[in-house]
Design a protein around this motif. Structure first.
Motif, PDB file in Angstrom:
ATOM      1  N   ALA A  25      -5.658   9.061 -25.757  1.00  0.00           N
ATOM      2  CA  ALA A  25      -4.560   8.619 -25.326  1.00  0.00           C
ATOM      3  C   ALA A  25      -2.965   7.992 -25.417  1.00  0.00           C
ATOM      4  CB  ALA A  25      -4.948   7.926 -23.709  1.00  0.00           C
ATOM      5  N   ARG A  57     -12.697  13.099 -31.974  1.00  0.00           N
ATOM      6  CA  ARG A  57     -12.792  14.461 -30.697  1.00  0.00           C
ATOM      7  C   ARG A  57     -11.688  14.977 -30.966  1.00  0.00           C
ATOM      8  NH1 ARG A  57     -15.713  13.245 -25.256  1.00  0.00           N
ATOM      9  NH2 ARG A  57     -14.296  11.915 -24.777  1.00  0.00           N
ATOM     10  N   PHE A  68      -0.136   3.745 -15.661  1.00  0.00           N
ATOM     11  CA  PHE A  68       0.595   4.376 -14.712  1.00  0.00           C
ATOM     12  C   PHE A  68       0.473   3.646 -13.871  1.00  0.00           C
ATOM     13  CE2 PHE A  68       1.692   8.503 -16.834  1.00  0.00           C
ATOM     14  CZ  PHE A  68       0.829   9.258 -16.719  1.00  0.00           C
ATOM     15  N   GLY A 102       0.469  15.268 -22.046  1.00  0.00           N
ATOM     16  CA  GLY A 102       1.171  14.689 -23.605  1.00  0.00           C
ATOM     17  C   GLY A 102       1.265  14.414 -24.052  1.00  0.00           C
ATOM     18  N   GLU A 105       2.176  18.238 -25.109  1.00  0.00           N
ATOM     19  CA  GLU A 105       3.851  18.196 -25.209  1.00  0.00           C
ATOM     20  C   GLU A 105       4.388  17.646 -26.327  1.00  0.00           C
ATOM     21  OE1 GLU A 105       3.801  15.506 -20.687  1.00  0.00           O
ATOM     22  OE2 GLU A 105       5.344  17.268 -20.402  1.00  0.00           O
ATOM     23  N   PRO A 124      -2.469  19.162 -17.854  1.00  0.00           N
ATOM     24  CA  PRO A 124      -3.878  18.967 -15.995  1.00  0.00           C
ATOM     25  C   PRO A 124      -2.798  18.083 -15.408  1.00  0.00           C
ATOM     26  CG  PRO A 124      -5.201  18.082 -17.873  1.00  0.00           C
ATOM     27  CD  PRO A 124      -3.072  18.339 -18.565  1.00  0.00           C
ATOM     28  N   LEU A 128      -3.775  14.791 -11.602  1.00  0.00           N
ATOM     29  CA  LEU A 128      -2.868  13.941 -10.830  1.00  0.00           C
ATOM     30  C   LEU A 128      -2.346  13.934  -9.953  1.00  0.00           C
ATOM     31  CD1 LEU A 128      -3.549  12.654 -14.453  1.00  0.00           C
ATOM     32  CD2 LEU A 128      -5.556  12.158 -13.373  1.00  0.00           C
ATOM     33  N   LEU A 131       3.563  16.332 -12.385  1.00  0.00           N
ATOM     34  CA  LEU A 131       3.186  17.518 -12.883  1.00  0.00           C
ATOM     35  C   LEU A 131       4.296  16.583 -14.644  1.00  0.00           C
ATOM     36  CD1 LEU A 131       6.766  16.762 -13.802  1.00  0.00           C
ATOM     37  CD2 LEU A 131       7.472  17.710 -11.689  1.00  0.00           C
ATOM     38  N   ALA A 134       6.872  14.946 -20.253  1.00  0.00           N
ATOM     39  CA  ALA A 134       7.122  15.114 -20.916  1.00  0.00           C
ATOM     40  C   ALA A 134       7.835  16.315 -21.588  1.00  0.00           C
ATOM     41  CB  ALA A 134       6.360  14.040 -22.100  1.00  0.00           C
ATOM     42  N   GLN A 158      -7.754  24.532 -19.203  1.00  0.00           N
ATOM     43  CA  GLN A 158      -7.188  24.558 -20.463  1.00  0.00           C
ATOM     44  C   GLN A 158      -7.380  25.664 -20.854  1.00  0.00           C
ATOM     45  OE1 GLN A 158     -10.845  22.440 -21.883  1.00  0.00           O
ATOM     46  NE2 GLN A 158      -9.920  20.588 -20.313  1.00  0.00           N
TER      47      GLN A 158
HETATM   48  N1  T1G Z   1      -5.388   8.051 -20.245  1.00  0.00           N
HETATM   49  C1  T1G Z   1      -6.486   7.247 -19.907  1.00  0.00           C
HETATM   50  N2  T1G Z   1      -8.068   6.939 -20.132  1.00  0.00           N
HETATM   51  C2  T1G Z   1      -9.016   8.619 -20.764  1.00  0.00           C
HETATM   52  C3  T1G Z   1      -7.613   9.837 -20.690  1.00  0.00           C
HETATM   53  C4  T1G Z   1      -6.156   9.069 -20.282  1.00  0.00           C
HETATM   54  N3  T1G Z   1      -5.203  10.615 -20.408  1.00  0.00           N
HETATM   55  N4  T1G Z   1      -8.488  10.808 -20.544  1.00  0.00           N
HETATM   56  C5  T1G Z   1      -9.723  10.286 -20.876  1.00  0.00           C
HETATM   57  N5  T1G Z   1      -9.855   8.530 -20.358  1.00  0.00           N
HETATM   58  C6  T1G Z   1     -11.380   8.052 -20.655  1.00  0.00           C
HETATM   59  C7  T1G Z   1     -12.251   8.562 -19.645  1.00  0.00           C
HETATM   60  O1  T1G Z   1     -11.266   7.567 -18.599  1.00  0.00           O
HETATM   61  C8  T1G Z   1     -13.288   8.191 -20.261  1.00  0.00           C
HETATM   62  O2  T1G Z   1     -13.066   6.873 -20.318  1.00  0.00           O
HETATM   63  C9  T1G Z   1     -12.829   8.319 -21.839  1.00  0.00           C
HETATM   64  O3  T1G Z   1     -11.682   8.257 -22.035  1.00  0.00           O
HETATM   65  C10 T1G Z   1     -13.946  10.061 -22.204  1.00  0.00           C
HETATM   66  O4  T1G Z   1     -13.796  10.738 -20.800  1.00  0.00           O
HETATM   67  C11 T1G Z   1       3.174  12.247 -19.503  1.00  0.00           C
HETATM   68  C12 T1G Z   1       1.836  12.572 -17.668  1.00  0.00           C
HETATM   69  C13 T1G Z   1      -9.686  14.925 -22.197  1.00  0.00           C
HETATM   70  C14 T1G Z   1     -11.465  16.228 -21.025  1.00  0.00           C
HETATM   71  O5  T1G Z   1      -5.308  14.666 -17.810  1.00  0.00           O
HETATM   72  O6  T1G Z   1      -9.174  15.115 -18.587  1.00  0.00           O
HETATM   73  O7  T1G Z   1      -0.135  13.077 -19.990  1.00  0.00           O
HETATM   74  O8  T1G Z   1     -15.436   6.295 -18.765  1.00  0.00           O
HETATM   75  O9  T1G Z   1     -15.942  11.389 -19.675  1.00  0.00           O
HETATM   76  O10 T1G Z   1     -15.702  14.442 -20.338  1.00  0.00           O
HETATM   77  O11 T1G Z   1       2.703  14.760 -18.779  1.00  0.00           O
HETATM   78  O12 T1G Z   1     -11.227  12.421 -20.156  1.00  0.00           O
HETATM   79  O13 T1G Z   1     -15.468   5.850 -21.449  1.00  0.00           O
HETATM   80  O14 T1G Z   1     -14.620   4.389 -20.133  1.00  0.00           O
HETATM   81  O15 T1G Z   1     -13.202  12.747 -19.162  1.00  0.00           O
HETATM   82  O16 T1G Z   1     -15.137  14.682 -22.960  1.00  0.00           O
HETATM   83  C15 T1G Z   1      -2.780  14.142 -18.709  1.00  0.00           C
HETATM   84  C16 T1G Z   1      -7.847  13.954 -18.796  1.00  0.00           C
HETATM   85  C17 T1G Z   1      -2.832  12.976 -18.895  1.00  0.00           C
HETATM   86  C18 T1G Z   1      -6.635  14.853 -19.604  1.00  0.00           C
HETATM   87  C19 T1G Z   1     -12.831  14.657 -22.536  1.00  0.00           C
HETATM   88  N6  T1G Z   1      -4.238  14.221 -19.019  1.00  0.00           N
HETATM   89  N7  T1G Z   1      -8.672  13.307 -19.683  1.00  0.00           N
HETATM   90  O17 T1G Z   1     -13.373  14.281 -21.382  1.00  0.00           O
HETATM   91  O18 T1G Z   1     -14.613  12.749 -21.220  1.00  0.00           O
HETATM   92  S1  T1G Z   1      -0.800  12.746 -17.729  1.00  0.00           S
HETATM   93  C20 T1G Z   1      -5.464  14.655 -18.470  1.00  0.00           C
HETATM   94  C21 T1G Z   1     -10.249  15.110 -19.681  1.00  0.00           C
HETATM   95  C22 T1G Z   1      -0.130  13.005 -18.720  1.00  0.00           C
HETATM   96  C23 T1G Z   1       2.696  13.872 -19.240  1.00  0.00           C
HETATM   97  C24 T1G Z   1       1.741  13.146 -18.037  1.00  0.00           C
HETATM   98  C25 T1G Z   1     -10.639  14.438 -20.068  1.00  0.00           C
HETATM   99  C26 T1G Z   1     -10.971  15.022 -21.693  1.00  0.00           C
HETATM  100  P1  T1G Z   1     -14.777   6.047 -20.212  1.00  0.00           P
HETATM  101  P2  T1G Z   1     -13.826  11.945 -20.626  1.00  0.00           P
HETATM  102  P3  T1G Z   1     -15.315  13.906 -21.051  1.00  0.00           P
END
Ligand code: T1G
Length: 688
Positions: A25, A57, A68, A102, A105, A124, A128, A131, A134, A158
């Motif tokens: 992250a 991974r 946030f 991000g 991005e 994705p 949340l 939008l 970045a 995806q």
């Molecule tokens: N931030 C913080 N923690 C995260 C995280 C994230 N983006 N993504 C996953 N984790 C943690 C999750 O809570 C869990 O923690 C562990 O990682 C494994 O996740 C500026 C504003 C990547 C497909 O929305 O879709 O970027 O429970 O159990 O099933 O424009 O995690 O182990 O303590 O889900 O293998 C945009 C969110 C963010 C992707 C992996 N990105 N993540 O799935 O493992 S906003 C997302 C996922 C952003 C910019 C904007 C999935 C995964 P714990 P998991 P998984």
């Protein structure tokens, strides 16, 4: 402090490796370390090109969602991306795993992108309530055009590497080793002149889009149903419109303004809560660390009806063979036919191939004899909701199933402990409560009997993720969590109906709140004969069934339905309501006003959630939210009943419950936990 980004120069190429488990992250710390390494590489005369690659991974899976709502820490995404995009040396992003949000991005701010064969990219943020903040809404349209960008960003899906390559979102796929291929790619770029193309400078796609100014309104209109109630999709449409109509920097500023609005919204707070709540539900704090979950290689399902068939499909989809048992060949064939039809419908929509349909069907071994279950690892009973039928089956299973097999019931409200007591191995008995349609709904209530052993619980919680479900651990009570939680909504809907509140008003308020349909519409959809079959006392539903008004399937239930199954209020129903109300001596006192209707319908749900939590039936408040969202389609942008209650403020809910109690009796007596938290100025989210 461990450095989250480290650089190494190999033959003139700076390879910067990011390492921030579990998903890299893009936290403030990682942004800072990455910026330092990029600036170092830019300043190093021996470096001709830069490769960004991730350990672990996956490539960066997005911003760190936990940041946030807190004060932003430097360097900002914009500062970091500016340095990368304006670097005087080519920057190559090497993508593997899921480069999302991000992370993707950032890759788009690089000059080139190479992806591993199995990699996926996506934005994705919409899930949340956000939008891409970045530059994603500005760069993606410059690569794929506005129409494709709108679909990609509002779906949040995806995208496989091969499709990303075809779309131009990545430049190359790695043949073998991503790192080696990225290095070779970088060297080739240098050999070809070390150009640093910036996506922001591409005009061709968006210039073409300027000729179709209506595409944004048309897209929003075409997706109105899907976007209903959600704020983020319209923000995305406006941000992409800005990419087409404004210069890049102004478009970026517009994106930031729209993002800032969303990130501060109750909807996004709710959806971010749900993201973490889903993952938290898998945790069972009391589970001893040394317990090893039992592995499941084969499953037996008893009952090939709607539930048994749907349950079976979950395991077939995960490649787990199923022995499907029924009492008659006719019932078995009907069940197998329903499963096949489901898969063939999916194949028709392109969701799977004809071969995959056959592969899944081939995993079923149908049978008419429970003895066929002697060697399976897990048996799931999914027969008629009768304690007599279930205990008889479990008594037989006790003699048939091998030692160490898990015996599960799909019962939706019967006492699991009584079912377990029908065997000599209650520690191997557990509830696996699926929600209809079982192959679609993601909630799985794992019902923990008083004797259920820890390895069995651990197995169920792990198996849930393997079959694409979100497990919520539940204690034994009538209705477990979701059914018990939502029952009060129906009770109040029907009570208000008898008090003279129009059922269309009750349903409208629920739909406006965000439910896909109202209470009475849902009853008509399920079928009044199905729901009311065990009714004992006179009810409007019973009278409707008596009048042959079974619901949508008969063109008439609570509502009348036209050929397109559109509902309209029915004078017949209105007459029956009046008769039943009179027979029950219920005086007319209709509830008016959306707030009053919503409080009457949903505060009792909050109250029941407080009781479920206080009794320890649910481990945590967020589990109750997840049960409501994934079991009953509680609108995800409300965060679930308890998160929503916290946003309203518990003191206000207690006060309104007390007013309702004065008018309607103890049904509305606020639960002790609700009162305690309100008095302490706390919310459900504060309760450990
Ligand atoms: N931030 C913080 N923690 C995260 C995280 C994230 N983006 N993504 C996953 N984790 C943690 C999750 O809570 C869990 O923690 C562990 O990682 C494994 O996740 C500026 C504003 C990547 C497909 O929305 O879709 O970027 O429970 O159990 O099933 O424009 O995690 O182990 O303590 O889900 O293998 C945009 C969110 C963010 C992707 C992996 N990105 N993540 O799935 O493992 S906003 C997302 C996922 C952003 C910019 C904007 C999935 C995964 P714990 P998991 P998984």
């Amino acid at each position: 402090m461990t450095r989250l980004a480290t650089g190494a120069v190999i033959d003139g190429v700076a390879v910067i490796t990011l390492d921030n488990p579990p998903v890299n992250a893009l936290s403030a710390a990682l942004r800072a370390d990455l910026l330092a390494e990029v600036e170092r590489a830019i300043g190093d005369a021996g470096v001709r090109a830069i490769v960004l690659i991730c350990a672990g991974r996956t490539f960066i899976a997005g911003a760190d969602i936990t940041e946030f709502g807190k004060a932003p820490q430097p360097p900002s995404f914009a500062d970091l991306f500016d340095v990368i995009e304006n670097a005087p040396k080519p920057v190559v992003a090497a993508l593997h795993g899921t480069a999302l949000g991000g992370g993707f991005e950032l890759a788009l701010a690089c000059h080139y992108r190479i992806a591993a064969q199995g990699a996926k990219v996506g934005l994705p943020e919409v899930h949340l309530g956000l939008l891409p903040g970045a530059g994603g809404t500005q760069r993606v349209p410059r690569v794929v055009g506005a129409q494709a960008a709108l679909e990609i960003i509002t779906s949040g899906r995806q995208i496989r590497a091969s499709e990303a390559l075809a779309l131009g979102l990545v430049d190359r796929l790695a043949e073998a080793d991503l790192r080696e291929d990225a290095l070779a790619f970088a060297r080739q770029i240098v050999a070809d002149g070390a150009r640093c193309p910036r996506i922001r400078d591409r005009e061709d796609r968006i210039a073409a889009d300027r000729a179709s100014p209506d595409l944004f309104a048309d897209f929003a209109k075409a997706n109105a149903r899907r976007f209903k109630g959600f704020a983020a999709p319209s923000g995305i449409v406006e941000a992409v419109r800005a990419a087409v109509t404004l210069p890049f920097e102004e478009g970026l500023a517009r994106e930031t303004a729209l993002f800032d609005e969303l990130v501060a919204s109750p909807q996004s707070a709710a959806q971010r809560h749900v993201f973490f709540a889903e993952r938290e539900a898998a945790r069972v704090p009391a589970l001893p660390a040394e317990v090893q979950p039992i592995e499941i290689g084969s499953v037996g399902v008893i009952g090939a009806g709607t539930m048994g068939g749907g349950i079976t499909m979950n395991f077939l989809n995960a490649g787990i063979p199923v022995r499907l048992i029924e009492t008659t060949q006719e019932a078995l064939d009907r069940g197998l036919g329903a499963i096949r039809r489901n898969y063939e419908a999916a194949a028709k929509k392109g969701r799977m191939s004809a071969d995959q349909v056959e592969q899944r069907m081939a995993l079923i071994t149908p049978g008419l004899d429970l003895a066929a279950l002697a060697e399976v690892d897990l048996v799931i009973e999914a027969v008629y909701e009768s304690m007599e039928v279930k205990t008889d089956i479990f008594c037989k299973l006790d003699r048939i199933a091998r030692p160490g097999a898990i015996l599960a019931s799909n019962t939706s409200f019967l006492d699991l402990n009584r079912i377990a007591a029908a065997t000599n191995r209650p520690e191997w008995v557990i509830g696996l409560h699926f929600f209809s349609p079982a192959n679609i709904m993601r909630l799985l209530e794992v019902v923990n009997g008083s004797a259920t052993a820890w390895p069995v619980i651990a197995c169920a919680m792990k198996l849930a993720k393997r079959i694409g479900k979100v497990a919520v651990l539940s204690g034994v009570c009538d209705g477990f969590i979701a059914n018990r939680l939502l029952a009060p909504r129906g009770v109040q809907a029907e009570a208000m109906m008898l008090e003279g509140t129009p059922i269309a008003e009750i349903d409208r308020v629920l739909v406006d709140y965000g439910f896909a349909m109202g209470h009475f519409q849902m009853m008509d959809l399920v079928g009044l004969d199905v729901i009311g079959r065990d009714a004992t006392e006179r009810s409007v539903m019973g009278d409707l069934v008596g009048a042959g008004r079974l619901g949508q399937k008969r063109g008439a239930g609570y509502y009348d339905y036209d050929e397109q199954r559109r509902p309209s209020p029915s004078p017949v129903t209105l007459g029956l309501i009046g008769e039943v109300a009179a027979a029950k001596g219920i005086a007319a006192s209709p509830t008016t006003g959306d707030d009053a209707l919503l409080a009457r319908l949903l505060y009792p749900v909050v109250n029941e959630g407080a009781r479920i939590l206080d009794e320890g039936i649910a481990l945590r408040a967020s589990d109750i939210d997840i049960a409501a969202i994934l079991g009953y389609n509680w609108p995800v942008y409300r965060g679930g009943p308890l998160f929503w209650a916290d946003q309203i403020g518990l003191p206000r809910i207690v006060a309104e419950m007390r007013a309702l109690e004065a008018e309607h009796g103890e049904t509305f007596a606020p639960a002790p936990l609700l009162v305690r938290l309100a008095e302490q100025g706390l919310g459900f989210g504060d309760k450990a």
